[in-house]
Design a protein around this motif. Structure first.
Motif, PDB file in Angstrom:
ATOM      1  N   THR A  99      16.502   6.038  -3.862  1.00  0.00           N
ATOM      2  CA  THR A  99      15.764   7.463  -3.985  1.00  0.00           C
ATOM      3  C   THR A  99      14.421   7.331  -3.375  1.00  0.00           C
ATOM      4  O   THR A  99      13.771   8.148  -2.768  1.00  0.00           O
ATOM      5  CB  THR A  99      15.971   7.967  -5.421  1.00  0.00           C
ATOM      6  OG1 THR A  99      17.278   8.001  -5.880  1.00  0.00           O
ATOM      7  CG2 THR A  99      15.234   9.357  -5.653  1.00  0.00           C
ATOM      8  N   LYS A 100      13.603   6.425  -3.850  1.00  0.00           N
ATOM      9  CA  LYS A 100      12.326   6.268  -3.396  1.00  0.00           C
ATOM     10  C   LYS A 100      12.059   5.924  -2.033  1.00  0.00           C
ATOM     11  O   LYS A 100      11.219   6.394  -1.256  1.00  0.00           O
ATOM     12  CB  LYS A 100      11.403   5.041  -4.351  1.00  0.00           C
ATOM     13  CG  LYS A 100      11.223   5.537  -5.661  1.00  0.00           C
ATOM     14  CD  LYS A 100      10.617   4.570  -6.584  1.00  0.00           C
ATOM     15  CE  LYS A 100      11.364   3.204  -6.848  1.00  0.00           C
ATOM     16  NZ  LYS A 100      10.469   2.223  -7.952  1.00  0.00           N
ATOM     17  N   GLU A 101      13.111   5.251  -1.503  1.00  0.00           N
ATOM     18  CA  GLU A 101      12.930   4.955  -0.240  1.00  0.00           C
ATOM     19  C   GLU A 101      13.148   6.129   0.706  1.00  0.00           C
ATOM     20  O   GLU A 101      12.591   6.391   1.846  1.00  0.00           O
ATOM     21  CB  GLU A 101      14.146   3.761   0.205  1.00  0.00           C
ATOM     22  CG  GLU A 101      13.907   2.268  -0.103  1.00  0.00           C
ATOM     23  CD  GLU A 101      12.533   1.846   0.527  1.00  0.00           C
ATOM     24  OE1 GLU A 101      12.511   2.261   1.812  1.00  0.00           O
ATOM     25  OE2 GLU A 101      12.220   0.613   0.061  1.00  0.00           O
ATOM     26  N   VAL A 102      14.268   7.055   0.586  1.00  0.00           N
ATOM     27  CA  VAL A 102      14.527   8.010   1.104  1.00  0.00           C
ATOM     28  C   VAL A 102      13.402   9.257   1.020  1.00  0.00           C
ATOM     29  O   VAL A 102      13.168   9.938   1.628  1.00  0.00           O
ATOM     30  CB  VAL A 102      15.791   8.797   0.640  1.00  0.00           C
ATOM     31  CG1 VAL A 102      16.190  10.103   1.209  1.00  0.00           C
ATOM     32  CG2 VAL A 102      16.844   7.679   0.916  1.00  0.00           C
ATOM     33  N   THR A 103      12.828   9.353  -0.238  1.00  0.00           N
ATOM     34  CA  THR A 103      11.908  10.474  -0.382  1.00  0.00           C
ATOM     35  C   THR A 103      10.342   9.983  -0.053  1.00  0.00           C
ATOM     36  O   THR A 103       9.668  10.811   0.522  1.00  0.00           O
ATOM     37  CB  THR A 103      12.108  10.978  -1.814  1.00  0.00           C
ATOM     38  OG1 THR A 103      11.852   9.680  -2.732  1.00  0.00           O
ATOM     39  CG2 THR A 103      13.377  11.654  -2.289  1.00  0.00           C
ATOM     40  N   ILE A 104       9.914   8.895  -0.353  1.00  0.00           N
ATOM     41  CA  ILE A 104       8.590   8.411  -0.189  1.00  0.00           C
ATOM     42  C   ILE A 104       8.358   7.379   0.754  1.00  0.00           C
ATOM     43  O   ILE A 104       7.166   6.810   0.875  1.00  0.00           O
ATOM     44  CB  ILE A 104       7.790   8.257  -1.651  1.00  0.00           C
ATOM     45  CG1 ILE A 104       8.460   7.167  -2.276  1.00  0.00           C
ATOM     46  CG2 ILE A 104       7.739   9.544  -2.562  1.00  0.00           C
ATOM     47  CD1 ILE A 104       7.569   6.616  -3.535  1.00  0.00           C
ATOM     48  N   PHE A 105       9.500   6.793   1.100  1.00  0.00           N
ATOM     49  CA  PHE A 105       9.338   5.479   2.216  1.00  0.00           C
ATOM     50  C   PHE A 105       8.631   4.491   1.408  1.00  0.00           C
ATOM     51  O   PHE A 105       7.607   3.965   2.010  1.00  0.00           O
ATOM     52  CB  PHE A 105       8.744   6.010   3.305  1.00  0.00           C
ATOM     53  CG  PHE A 105       9.350   6.972   4.060  1.00  0.00           C
ATOM     54  CD1 PHE A 105      10.509   7.723   3.769  1.00  0.00           C
ATOM     55  CD2 PHE A 105       8.897   7.506   5.219  1.00  0.00           C
ATOM     56  CE1 PHE A 105      11.216   8.368   4.395  1.00  0.00           C
ATOM     57  CE2 PHE A 105       9.566   8.609   6.031  1.00  0.00           C
ATOM     58  CZ  PHE A 105      10.522   9.067   5.643  1.00  0.00           C
TER      59      PHE A 105
END
Length: 238
Positions: free
Chosen positions: A55-61
């Protein structure tokens, strides 16, 4: 009307190839075994932790932010602005328009400028950063040029040609219901739609396919439990 039919055929063809191409790639990704347990540490030790990490990778890279702040800035701004632009464009395919889509119209109107800002930064690093320039090939420049031109032609529709947006929406809604309506022949409209068709055609065979590919990265989607659970790669399952 002939031009409207030609563009309709191109859109239907591009949409079919886009869906089929992306589905084929996802199928290949899902069937490709990961021979080793290789999550990038520190990594989560539970499936819930993996979901939160993705989720963090997709939303805030998150990993890009830790790696390079400048690339993260341009990349994150571009992707967020692109999401706003695409979401704003839903109004051309809806009647009535969803309340949330109507709500973001004032913000989405300026997202194209932010998108071009991000693209300019990402393109500049392919000239200015030695190690990135070394691995950059012609297709990388062509993809960036295509995206930039799509953005510029979209701004041209908004601020230069003053296209009949109602007519454009009527045409797009007609495509959804297989009822082809007259397409405005403004230059920027024709250029913009032609470039979008090209993007749809090349998307499944380009580096832009990292969008679904991210979810199949073993360095990101694996649980860090090699001591607790034996990892198998398909051929070692027996």
């Amino acid at each position: 009307m002939t031009l409207s039919v030609v563009y309709a055929i191109l859109f239907y063809t591009a949409a079919l190839l886009l869906v089929a191409g992306v589905a084929r790639k996802i199928t290949i990704y899902s069937r490709t075994p990961a021979p080793l347990k290789i999550p990038t540490t520190p990594a989560p030790t539970t499936k819930a932790g993996v979901v939160w990490r993705m989720t963090k990778e997709v939303t805030i890279f998150q990993s890009l932010f830790k790696s390079n702040k400048w690339i993260w800035l341009f990349g994150w701004v571009f992707h967020v602005a692109l999401a706003l632009v695409l979401f704003r464009h839903l109004r051309y395919f809806q009647e009535p328009v969803w309340a949330i889509v109507a709500l973001i119209q004032p913000f989405g109107k300026y997202a194209a400028f932010a998108m071009l800002f991000g693209l300019t930064g990402l393109w500049a690093r392919r000239f200015l950063v030695d190690r990135v320039r070394y691995i950059t090939n012609l297709s990388d420049h062509l993809m960036l040029a295509l995206l930039v031109t799509i953005g510029l032609s979209g701004l041209g529709i908004k601020y230069l040609s003053h296209t009949d947006i109602i007519a454009v929406k009527t045409y797009m809604l007609g495509l959804l219901y297989f009822d082809i309506q007259p397409l405005p022949t403004d230059t920027f409209v024709l250029i913009h739609l032609a470039l979008v068709i090209i993007l749809m055609l090349v998307f499944p065979i380009s580096k832009l396919l990292h969008v679904p590919g991210m979810f199949f990265m073993p360095t990101r989607n694996q649980v860090d439990n090699p001591r607790e659970v034996r990892h198998t790669a398909g051929w070692t399952a027996k």
